[in-house]
Design a protein around this motif. Structure first.
Motif: not given
Length: 349
Positions: A14-20
């Motif tokens: 899953q995408l991390s908050f940093k990537e978002r």
């Protein structure tokens, strides 16, 4: 014939908050010192920079895009990392196992039929692969999830319905093995070429006997397993005297073609004492009490017990039945073969 290329399985993360946050920055036009605005990066550009599939980025932007009202009462749409993260966490809270099982009811119904079928073709893992590729539009759980549900007792399946879980203790490699043969039947496994250990060439086999009742005059099964493709040959012999074993192997080589057998590694048991006299293939012998040196054959012999339980006399199993067992095992897809079956990789046998 060369070794099949084995496909690797990549698990989704899953995408991390940093990537978002990075997605938000790259999708938001930035004011430059000269008064111009930078253009947002495309979905393909963001996917390459994050090392993600562009479909993942596209879905994330669609979920996390929200409408904002500016001071001049203008409506604008933009992607916000906080919105994307909040939607992701909400989905996770509502993703309950029971709800997943309801969505996958068709999968579990077919899996139950398949695993209780005799002869059985699929394992849990290969059926997951088969179902996903046959019905890509239908929900399908992971292999780990299926095993967890079975162990939890929430399905009609039980562990007794599953393929035999084989365990093998690896005690060392041929290079570091210092034990010497107590009686020398022929060429030792220590002299076997490196190409055999590397499994880069088809045609090198491991062999042994599968016995019903452990009496010398009882029938037995001579089994050969090809090290690359895992193709299994099962041949019924009338007893396991040394002469009978030699004659049985000679029959196998004649029936299947000696050109398919570059080498065969056998146990060091006395029933194989005459095999070194065979001229049509190179015979090697493992060290005494070292079944892990023929681990591929040992594992596949365990699969035969699904059809022929231990202690059952082989008088009750004719040639047709034995051939059916062999065909069933060679038709099973295997993960380590890229979900091909051994029969797919050895079509000439």
């Amino acid at each position: 014939m060369t070794q099949t290329q084995i496909s690797m399985t990549h698990h989704y993360k899953q995408l991390s908050f940093k990537e978002r946050g990075q997605i938000e920055a790259w999708r938001t036009p930035q004011l430059q010192p000269d008064g111009t605005l930078t253009q947002p990066l495309s979905i393909s550009q963001i996917a390459r920079m994050l090392g993600r599939h562009k479909a993942t980025i596209s879905r994330e932007i669609k979920r996390g895009t929200t409408t904002q009202i500016k001071a001049n009462h203008r409506f604008t749409t933009t992607y916000l990392a906080d919105t994307g993260q909040a939607i992701y966490e909400d989905h996770r809270q509502h993703c309950h196992p029971a709800f997943k099982r309801e969505l996958c009811s068709d999968f579990y119904a077919q899996l139950t039929i398949e695993l209780k079928r005799r002869p059985r073709v699929h394992s849990v893992d290969t059926f997951v692969y088969f179902y996903r590729h046959t019905y890509p539009e239908r929900p399908c759980p992971s292999t780990t999830t299926v095993y967890r549900d079975i162990n939890a007792g929430v399905l009609s399946l039980r562990n007794s319905d599953l393929p035999v879980k084989l365990r093998r203790r690896v005690k060392g490699t041929g290079q570091s093995h210092s034990r010497k043969n107590q009686h020398v039947l022929g060429d030792s496994i220590e002299t076997r070429p490196a190409v055999v250990d590397q499994r880069t060439e088809i045609g090198h086999w491991e062999g042994d006997l599968v016995k019903g009742k452990k009496t010398e005059d009882q029938p037995a099964l001579m089994t050969l397993t090809e090290r690359v493709t895992r193709f299994q040959i099962i041949f019924r012999i009338s007893n396991y005297h040394a002469t009978t074993c030699r004659e049985g192997l000679e029959t196998i080589l004649a029936d299947y073609g000696k050109e398919h057998f570059k080498s065969i590694t056998f146990d060091n048991g006395s029933e194989f004492a005459e095999l070194a006299t065979i001229q049509d293939t190179q015979i090697y012998f493992a060290h005494p009490y070292s079944p892990w040196e023929r681990g591929t054959n040992e594992n596949h012999n365990g699969l035969i017990r699904e059809f022929i339980p231990k202690g059952h006399s082989l008088y009750n199993y004719d040639i047709t039945t034995i051939q059916a067992v062999q065909d069933a095992l060679n038709a099973r897809p295997r993960r380590l073969l890229g979900y091909h079956s051994p029969g797919d990789l050895m079509p000439g046998l």
